[in-house]
Design a protein around this motif. Structure first.
Motif, PDB file in Angstrom:
ATOM      1  N   ALA A  13       0.833  -1.208   0.000  1.00 37.89           N
ATOM      2  CA  ALA A  13       0.000   0.000   0.000  1.00 37.89           C
ATOM      3  C   ALA A  13       0.865   1.256   0.000  1.00 37.89           C
ATOM      4  CB  ALA A  13      -0.931  -0.002   1.204  1.00 37.89           C
ATOM      5  N   ASN A  14       1.970   1.223   0.757  1.00 38.72           N
ATOM      6  CA  ASN A  14       2.856   2.392   0.839  1.00 38.72           C
ATOM      7  C   ASN A  14       3.585   2.683  -0.460  1.00 38.72           C
ATOM      8  OD1 ASN A  14       2.237   3.002   3.493  1.00 38.72           O
ATOM      9  ND2 ASN A  14       3.844   1.705   4.337  1.00 38.72           N
ATOM     10  N   THR A  15       3.650   1.691  -1.358  1.00 34.46           N
ATOM     11  CA  THR A  15       4.280   1.917  -2.664  1.00 34.46           C
ATOM     12  C   THR A  15       3.235   2.037  -3.772  1.00 34.46           C
ATOM     13  OG1 THR A  15       4.604  -0.479  -2.913  1.00 34.46           O
ATOM     14  CG2 THR A  15       6.450   0.802  -2.051  1.00 34.46           C
ATOM     15  N   GLY A  16       1.968   2.238  -3.382  1.00 34.12           N
ATOM     16  CA  GLY A  16       0.924   2.506  -4.355  1.00 34.12           C
ATOM     17  C   GLY A  16       0.309   1.278  -5.014  1.00 34.12           C
ATOM     18  N   LYS A  17       0.687   0.078  -4.575  1.00 32.31           N
ATOM     19  CA  LYS A  17       0.148  -1.144  -5.182  1.00 32.31           C
ATOM     20  C   LYS A  17      -1.111  -1.556  -4.414  1.00 32.31           C
ATOM     21  CE  LYS A  17       4.757  -2.531  -6.717  1.00 32.31           C
ATOM     22  NZ  LYS A  17       5.875  -3.499  -6.601  1.00 32.31           N
ATOM     23  N   ALA A  40      -8.945  -1.177   9.058  1.00 34.09           N
ATOM     24  CA  ALA A  40      -8.598   0.240   8.885  1.00 34.09           C
ATOM     25  C   ALA A  40      -7.857   0.465   7.575  1.00 34.09           C
ATOM     26  CB  ALA A  40      -7.746   0.709  10.062  1.00 34.09           C
ATOM     27  N   ALA A  41      -6.981  -0.468   7.215  1.00 37.59           N
ATOM     28  CA  ALA A  41      -6.217  -0.340   5.969  1.00 37.59           C
ATOM     29  C   ALA A  41      -7.129  -0.415   4.750  1.00 37.59           C
ATOM     30  CB  ALA A  41      -5.154  -1.425   5.897  1.00 37.59           C
ATOM     31  N   LEU A  42      -8.104  -1.299   4.772  1.00 36.43           N
ATOM     32  CA  LEU A  42      -9.053  -1.397   3.660  1.00 36.43           C
ATOM     33  C   LEU A  42      -9.911  -0.133   3.571  1.00 36.43           C
ATOM     34  CD1 LEU A  42     -10.018  -5.147   3.976  1.00 36.43           C
ATOM     35  CD2 LEU A  42      -9.006  -4.067   1.960  1.00 36.43           C
ATOM     36  N   GLY A 225       9.533   3.083  -3.818  1.00 37.88           N
ATOM     37  CA  GLY A 225       9.713   3.462  -2.433  1.00 37.88           C
ATOM     38  C   GLY A 225      10.332   4.846  -2.336  1.00 37.88           C
ATOM     39  N   VAL A 226      10.387   5.380  -1.126  1.00 40.13           N
ATOM     40  CA  VAL A 226      10.890   6.741  -0.906  1.00 40.13           C
ATOM     41  C   VAL A 226      12.313   6.915  -1.433  1.00 40.13           C
ATOM     42  CG1 VAL A 226      11.618   8.341   0.913  1.00 40.13           C
ATOM     43  CG2 VAL A 226       9.381   7.241   1.035  1.00 40.13           C
ATOM     44  N   GLU A 227      13.193   5.981  -1.103  1.00 41.05           N
ATOM     45  CA  GLU A 227      14.590   6.103  -1.526  1.00 41.05           C
ATOM     46  C   GLU A 227      14.713   6.125  -3.050  1.00 41.05           C
ATOM     47  OE1 GLU A 227      18.668   3.427  -1.598  1.00 41.05           O
ATOM     48  OE2 GLU A 227      17.150   2.976  -0.073  1.00 41.05           O
ATOM     49  N   ARG A 228      13.996   5.238  -3.714  1.00 40.35           N
ATOM     50  CA  ARG A 228      14.084   5.174  -5.177  1.00 40.35           C
ATOM     51  C   ARG A 228      13.500   6.422  -5.833  1.00 40.35           C
ATOM     52  NH1 ARG A 228      11.337   0.626  -9.076  1.00 40.35           N
ATOM     53  NH2 ARG A 228      12.192   1.390 -11.038  1.00 40.35           N
ATOM     54  N   MET A 229      12.407   6.943  -5.260  1.00 41.51           N
ATOM     55  CA  MET A 229      11.837   8.198  -5.774  1.00 41.51           C
ATOM     56  C   MET A 229      12.876   9.317  -5.709  1.00 41.51           C
ATOM     57  SD  MET A 229       8.001   8.589  -4.270  1.00 41.51           S
ATOM     58  CE  MET A 229       6.746   7.345  -4.446  1.00 41.51           C
ATOM     59  N   SER A 248      -0.791  15.856   3.569  1.00 40.02           N
ATOM     60  CA  SER A 248      -2.113  15.281   3.296  1.00 40.02           C
ATOM     61  C   SER A 248      -1.983  13.765   3.206  1.00 40.02           C
ATOM     62  CB  SER A 248      -2.698  15.882   2.020  1.00 40.02           C
ATOM     63  OG  SER A 248      -1.829  15.675   0.927  1.00 40.02           O
ATOM     64  N   GLY A 249      -3.083  13.099   2.869  1.00 43.27           N
ATOM     65  CA  GLY A 249      -3.160  11.654   3.001  1.00 43.27           C
ATOM     66  C   GLY A 249      -2.056  10.846   2.350  1.00 43.27           C
ATOM     67  N   ASP A 250      -1.690  11.169   1.117  1.00 41.78           N
ATOM     68  CA  ASP A 250      -0.687  10.361   0.427  1.00 41.78           C
ATOM     69  C   ASP A 250       0.634  11.117   0.274  1.00 41.78           C
ATOM     70  OD1 ASP A 250      -0.169   7.820  -0.716  1.00 41.78           O
ATOM     71  OD2 ASP A 250      -0.180   8.715  -2.709  1.00 41.78           O
ATOM     72  N   ALA A 251       0.913  12.004   1.204  1.00 39.72           N
ATOM     73  CA  ALA A 251       2.140  12.806   1.137  1.00 39.72           C
ATOM     74  C   ALA A 251       3.386  11.938   1.297  1.00 39.72           C
ATOM     75  CB  ALA A 251       2.114  13.876   2.222  1.00 39.72           C
ATOM     76  N   LYS A 252       4.484  12.370   0.670  1.00 40.45           N
ATOM     77  CA  LYS A 252       5.779  11.702   0.816  1.00 40.45           C
ATOM     78  C   LYS A 252       6.827  12.744   1.228  1.00 40.45           C
ATOM     79  CE  LYS A 252       4.335   7.676  -0.746  1.00 40.45           C
ATOM     80  NZ  LYS A 252       4.203   6.522   0.159  1.00 40.45           N
ATOM     81  N   PRO A 253       6.666  13.358   2.412  1.00 37.57           N
ATOM     82  CA  PRO A 253       7.602  14.410   2.830  1.00 37.57           C
ATOM     83  C   PRO A 253       9.033  13.903   2.979  1.00 37.57           C
ATOM     84  CG  PRO A 253       6.242  13.726   4.675  1.00 37.57           C
ATOM     85  CD  PRO A 253       5.654  13.093   3.451  1.00 37.57           C
ATOM     86  N   GLU A 254       9.190  12.564   3.183  1.00 34.89           N
ATOM     87  CA  GLU A 254      10.526  12.004   3.326  1.00 34.89           C
ATOM     88  C   GLU A 254      11.368  12.234   2.065  1.00 34.89           C
ATOM     89  OE1 GLU A 254       7.699   8.709   4.876  1.00 34.89           O
ATOM     90  OE2 GLU A 254       7.616  10.429   3.529  1.00 34.89           O
ATOM     91  N   VAL A 255      10.695  12.193   0.903  1.00 35.11           N
ATOM     92  CA  VAL A 255      11.409  12.387  -0.357  1.00 35.11           C
ATOM     93  C   VAL A 255      12.027  13.771  -0.398  1.00 35.11           C
ATOM     94  CG1 VAL A 255      11.177  12.542  -2.867  1.00 35.11           C
ATOM     95  CG2 VAL A 255       9.980  10.736  -1.610  1.00 35.11           C
ATOM     96  N   LEU A 256      11.269  14.781  -0.011  1.00 36.30           N
ATOM     97  CA  LEU A 256      11.778  16.153  -0.023  1.00 36.30           C
ATOM     98  C   LEU A 256      12.811  16.370   1.072  1.00 36.30           C
ATOM     99  CD1 LEU A 256       8.508  16.405  -0.975  1.00 36.30           C
ATOM    100  CD2 LEU A 256       9.463  18.629  -1.537  1.00 36.30           C
ATOM    101  N   ALA A 257      12.611  15.708   2.210  1.00 33.40           N
ATOM    102  CA  ALA A 257      13.558  15.852   3.313  1.00 33.40           C
ATOM    103  C   ALA A 257      14.922  15.254   2.967  1.00 33.40           C
ATOM    104  CB  ALA A 257      13.002  15.198   4.572  1.00 33.40           C
ATOM    105  N   LEU A 258      14.968  14.346   2.020  1.00 34.17           N
ATOM    106  CA  LEU A 258      16.250  13.790   1.561  1.00 34.17           C
ATOM    107  C   LEU A 258      16.993  14.755   0.635  1.00 34.17           C
ATOM    108  CD1 LEU A 258      15.288  10.057   0.937  1.00 34.17           C
ATOM    109  CD2 LEU A 258      16.807  10.955   2.705  1.00 34.17           C
ATOM    110  N   ARG A 259      16.341  15.827   0.245  1.00 37.10           N
ATOM    111  CA  ARG A 259      16.939  16.908  -0.565  1.00 37.10           C
ATOM    112  C   ARG A 259      17.555  16.392  -1.866  1.00 37.10           C
ATOM    113  NH1 ARG A 259      19.612  20.841   4.086  1.00 37.10           N
ATOM    114  NH2 ARG A 259      17.709  21.061   5.306  1.00 37.10           N
TER     115      ARG A 259
END
Length: 261
Positions: A13-17, A40-42, A225-229, A248-259
């Motif tokens: 789910a975290n990788t959009g599948k 909850a996940a469903l 995943g975040v690292e590959r993005m 928001s719900g599907d945000a990936k702030p980790e990607v931006l935080a990796l600069r």
């Protein structure tokens, strides 16, 4: 077996599948119909697919299992609001604020995203504390681990054109895309290059088709995943990365935080 299915489903789910994740969560429920995490996940999957009725059904089942399950309560609150179902609205609002405050006080994950919180309650102190937790505790912990394997270096110096990267899960029939779609073609191409980085679903609709051609390059990151993005954005030599999601719900702030830009 139930826990393994839920863990694997969460990774997918975290990788959009979502389809693959849904199958695993349903298998977990077949083993244990009272598995809160699977329910909850469903609910979240159907929420992302913009089917409030199905989402509400799963969230209500999850809350019967765990009345203090914050993630399910948040999902139920938001989906009911979409359908203008105001039954027990005030009670749910007070209960959510109480649970979020208790979680923050005990150092646990609050279960509510800043965007959801700030549109739910006009409590500046709670809005601030929740956002501080997500941007500090949660994000910092994730980024510290990722930076052990990801560390980008950049060449200094002025290029002929500045390369802008727009980063979003909403290049589809969605309010964000509708509001911003005309912007991409309006940049001065003598000064800028425009790259669009998408990690959301392709719904095949007109807005998506326009997004794929309005910029200079459209890069599909779905399923990564975040690292590959982050590595893909870095590989495309982006100068300025622009987040269109916030918390928001599907945000990936980790990607931006990796600069990566």
């Amino acid at each position: 077996m139930e826990k393994e299915l839920i863990t694997a489903g969460s990774v997918l789910a975290n990788t959009g599948k979502l389809a693959e994740a849904q199958e695993l969560f349903e298998r977990a429920l077949a083993i244990n119909p009272l598995a809160y995490e699977a329910l909850a996940a469903l609910g979240k999957i159907w929420r992302f697919r913009e089917d409030p009725q199905k989402a509400i059904g799963y969230f209500e089942r999850a809350i019967k299992v765990d009345p203090a399950g914050t993630e399910a309560l948040v999902g139920l609150f938001c989906e009911r609001k979409k359908l203008c179902i105001w039954k027990s609205y005030r009670e749910a609002d007070k209960k959510l604020s109480k649970l979020v405050k208790e979680a923050l006080a005990s150092g646990k994950a609050p279960g509510e995203m800043p965007y959801e919180n700030i549109t739910r309650v006009a409590d500046l102190a709670l809005n601030y504390d929740l956002t501080k937790w997500w941007s500090g505790v949660y994000l910092q912990q994730r980024v510290v681990k990722l930076r052990q394997v990801v560390n980008f270096e950049f060449e200094r110096g002025r290029k002929k054109k500045i390369r802008l990267g727009y980063f979003s899960a909403d290049f589809r029939e969605h309010p964000v895309a509708r509001l911003i779609i005309d912007l991409f073609s309006l940049h001065d191409r003598r000064e800028f290059e425009v790259y669009l980085f998408s990690y959301g679903p392709d719904d095949g609709k007109e807005i998506r088709k326009r997004a794929e051609v309005e910029g200079d390059k459209f890069v599909d990151l779905k399923g990564m995943g975040v690292e590959r993005m982050a590595r893909e954005i870095y590989r495309n030599k982006v100068d300025i990365l622009i987040d269109m999601m916030g918390f928001s719900g599907d945000a990936k702030p980790e990607v931006l935080a990796l600069r990566p830009a």
